[in-house]
Scaffold this active site. Structure first.
Site, PDB file in Angstrom:
ATOM      1  N   ASP A  20      36.797  30.671  39.023  1.00 22.48           N
ATOM      2  CA  ASP A  20      37.603  31.890  39.274  1.00 22.48           C
ATOM      3  C   ASP A  20      38.791  31.909  38.156  1.00 22.48           C
ATOM      4  O   ASP A  20      39.645  32.988  38.267  1.00 22.48           O
ATOM      5  CB  ASP A  20      38.075  32.305  40.649  1.00 22.48           C
ATOM      6  CG  ASP A  20      36.955  32.178  41.713  1.00 22.48           C
ATOM      7  OD1 ASP A  20      35.992  32.645  41.619  1.00 22.48           O
ATOM      8  OD2 ASP A  20      37.314  31.422  42.750  1.00 22.48           O
ATOM      9  N   HIS A  50      31.066  36.361  38.864  1.00 26.00           N
ATOM     10  CA  HIS A  50      31.898  36.552  37.535  1.00 26.00           C
ATOM     11  C   HIS A  50      32.514  38.186  37.593  1.00 26.00           C
ATOM     12  O   HIS A  50      31.306  39.081  37.719  1.00 26.00           O
ATOM     13  CB  HIS A  50      31.194  36.373  36.355  1.00 26.00           C
ATOM     14  CG  HIS A  50      30.946  34.853  36.206  1.00 26.00           C
ATOM     15  ND1 HIS A  50      30.360  34.389  35.331  1.00 26.00           N
ATOM     16  CD2 HIS A  50      31.540  33.910  37.000  1.00 26.00           C
ATOM     17  CE1 HIS A  50      30.342  33.206  35.381  1.00 26.00           C
ATOM     18  NE2 HIS A  50      31.084  32.788  36.371  1.00 26.00           N
TER      19      HIS A  50
HETATM   20  P1  GDP Z   1      35.233  33.808  36.882  1.00 27.65           P
HETATM   21  O1  GDP Z   1      34.210  33.468  37.996  1.00 27.65           O
HETATM   22  O2  GDP Z   1      35.708  32.808  36.168  1.00 27.65           O
HETATM   23  O3  GDP Z   1      34.530  34.694  35.912  1.00 27.65           O
HETATM   24  O4  GDP Z   1      36.602  34.773  37.776  1.00 27.65           O
HETATM   25  P2  GDP Z   1      36.381  35.799  38.612  1.00 27.65           P
HETATM   26  O5  GDP Z   1      35.844  36.997  38.286  1.00 27.65           O
HETATM   27  O6  GDP Z   1      36.089  35.260  39.995  1.00 27.65           O
HETATM   28  O7  GDP Z   1      38.096  36.026  38.711  1.00 27.65           O
HETATM   29  C1  GDP Z   1      38.689  36.447  37.739  1.00 27.65           C
HETATM   30  C2  GDP Z   1      39.484  37.799  38.053  1.00 27.65           C
HETATM   31  O8  GDP Z   1      40.589  38.083  37.450  1.00 27.65           O
HETATM   32  C3  GDP Z   1      38.714  38.957  38.004  1.00 27.65           C
HETATM   33  O9  GDP Z   1      38.661  40.000  39.204  1.00 27.65           O
HETATM   34  C4  GDP Z   1      39.066  39.383  36.650  1.00 27.65           C
HETATM   35  O10 GDP Z   1      38.822  40.873  36.369  1.00 27.65           O
HETATM   36  C5  GDP Z   1      40.577  39.195  36.835  1.00 27.65           C
HETATM   37  N1  GDP Z   1      41.007  38.872  35.560  1.00 27.65           N
HETATM   38  C6  GDP Z   1      40.463  38.253  34.411  1.00 27.65           C
HETATM   39  N2  GDP Z   1      41.557  38.178  33.474  1.00 27.65           N
HETATM   40  C7  GDP Z   1      42.647  38.726  34.057  1.00 27.65           C
HETATM   41  C8  GDP Z   1      44.079  38.886  33.538  1.00 27.65           C
HETATM   42  O11 GDP Z   1      44.247  38.434  32.257  1.00 27.65           O
HETATM   43  N3  GDP Z   1      44.872  39.720  34.185  1.00 27.65           N
HETATM   44  C9  GDP Z   1      44.498  40.391  35.422  1.00 27.65           C
HETATM   45  N4  GDP Z   1      45.468  41.029  36.156  1.00 27.65           N
HETATM   46  N5  GDP Z   1      43.133  40.109  36.003  1.00 27.65           N
HETATM   47  C10 GDP Z   1      42.355  39.364  35.109  1.00 27.65           C
END
Ligand code: GDP
Length: 424
Positions: free
Chosen positions: A13, A41
């Site tokens: 995440d 994701h």
């Molecule tokens: P992944 O599984 O590694 O792709 O991560 P997830 O999607 O589960 O969690 C990342 C969350 O953080 C998502 O809701 C993204 O839209 C959000 N996100 C990613 N980068 C940023 C950031 O720089 N700032 C903010 N506020 N949200 C972010």
């Protein structure tokens, strides 16, 4: 730029999906090489907001070919539902932009049942599974008790193979768990409902990837979860059942000869963890709730509130080493903007001694975090696009993390949108 893997450095995440979505502009092929529909994701771009589970995050870019490699838990039901939902949001998914390895083992319907049955049996000792059948699937894959996607093209052979597996699996379902046995009718209905739908996407992706590399095409390997959930190098048994490390990408993609020149490790500016297992720097109560709300830390697949805490340098440094990361993307820096002081876990205390190295999993329960505080910046940084425009306190935080984890931070993300990124 040449081939690259994007991997998680911590517990998952970290924002890998958002980084793959951004970087696919420079790549021709995106490959998922491990894990399955338990991934979540989140991607926000001009087409909308999406929670991807099995589909590679390159699916939104026209001209990018997306691959599900042989290391993936190929779940036809999950995949077909995801294709339907993404298509309904205006994203084209065709055999030209999605290819499934004929060597990918197939997650059978009883794997999901077994996941839930075993978590129920474990009760308060449960592993915190997403109940997508991943652990029973990988166990069966290594016992050679499932089918490969390519077998769907041989109907007589498929039926006979499934009948053998059904007879064997019913012994466990009824004998161990006292559950209902599966019938051949139910299994063949699943073949007709889901497997037939995904057949047009199945091919020899190894041959495709080799010719892509030979003709100079650039390949991006996309991992699920993070270093600390790797089956071999993570916090076993609270890991996933596959290898989340970049080193597994060539094996799980279908192209063991793939060359990976760059490994981009994604690190969140604070820590989060879904499910059970030791989490040394965990916060509780009001402090935790505030951070959870600020970062909207709820699981993309399960909706479960994520456990949260400050950035854990000890775990992150280990994660960087396990992944052999060459570059780091630090995400969600904007979320820390509300804090007066920014906490960082710099060391652990184990048996009264301060340690810098991530210990053997069994010892993790006995560790306590050492927390240091850095100056906060207390202003909205989500609109910043250039390094020099970041408040000095935020720059110092990034530089401190970079020094402590021993890897360059080349990307700083300040928002979930594609363009909310600072390149250093
Ligand atoms: P992944 O599984 O590694 O792709 O991560 P997830 O999607 O589960 O969690 C990342 C969350 O953080 C998502 O809701 C993204 O839209 C959000 N996100 C990613 N980068 C940023 C950031 O720089 N700032 C903010 N506020 N949200 C972010």
């Amino acid at each position: 730029m040449s081939n690259c893997a994007i991997v998680g450095i911590n517990w998952g995440d970290e924002g890998k999906g958002r980084m793959v979505d951004l970087l696919t502009q420079d790549y021709d092929v995106v490959v998922r090489y491990q894990g399955g529909g338990n991934a979540g994701h989140t991607v926000i771009n001009e087409k909308g907001k999406f929670a991807l589970h099995l589909l590679p995050s390159g699916i939104f870019r026209s001209g990018v070919v997306n691959i599900l490699g042989n290391g993936v838990a190929m779940d036809p039901e999950n995949l077909w539902n995801e294709i339907q939902s993404v298509s309904a949001q205006g994203v084209a998914v065709t055999p030209d932009n999605l290819k499934i390895s004929d060597r990918a083992s197939v997650l059978l319907p009883w794997h999901r049942d077994l996941d839930s049955l075993e978590e129920a049996r474990l009760a308060d000792k449960k592993y915190g599974s997403t109940k997508q059948g991943i652990a029973p699937f990988y166990s069966d894959k290594y016992q050679k008790k499932t089918i490969m996607a390519g077998e769907l093209f041989f109907p007589d052979h498929l039926k006979a193979h499934l009948a053998d597996l059904l007879e064997w699996k019913n012994l466990t379902l009824t004998g161990v768990y006292g559950a209902e046995p599966y019938t051949m009718e139910r299994l063949m209905a699943w073949v007709d409902d889901y497997c037939e739908k995904i057949k047009p996407y199945i091919c020899d992706v190894g041959a495709f990837l080799k010719s892509a590399q030979d003709s100079g095409k650039k390949i991006l390997f996309e991992a699920q979860l993070g270093s600390l959930r790797d089956l071999d190098y993570g916090i076993y048994p609270y890991t996933t059942s596959s290898n989340t490390t970049a080193a597994y990408a060539p094996i799980g993609s279908g192209f063991p000869g793939a060359k990976i020149d760059e490994v981009i490790g994604v690190v969140k500016a604070y820590s989060t963890c879904v499910g059970e297992g030791p989490f040394t720097c965990e916060w509780f109560g009001e402090e935790a709730e505030k951070l959870r709300q600020a970062g909207f830390e709820y699981g993309a697949k399960t909706g479960r509130p994520r456990r949260v805490g400050p950035l854990d340098i000890v775990a992150t440094r280990y994660g960087v080493q396990v992944q052999a990361a060459t570059n780091i993307a630090l995400t969600k820096l904007d979320v820390l903007s509300y804090m007066d002081k920014i906490p960082v876990c710099t060391h652990y205390i184990l048996n009264g001694k301060q340690i810098d190295n991530f210990p053997f999993p069994t010892l993790l329960n006995d560790t306590k975090p050492v927390i240091e505080y850095m100056d906060g910046w207390k202003c909205d940084i989500s609109g910043v696009r250039r390094w020099e425009d970041l408040p000095v306190a935020a720059q110092k935080y990034v530089e401190f993390v970079e020094r402590e984890i021993g890897c360059r931070i080349g990307y700083v993300s300040v928002g979930p949108e594609r363009e909310s990124i600072i390149l250093r």
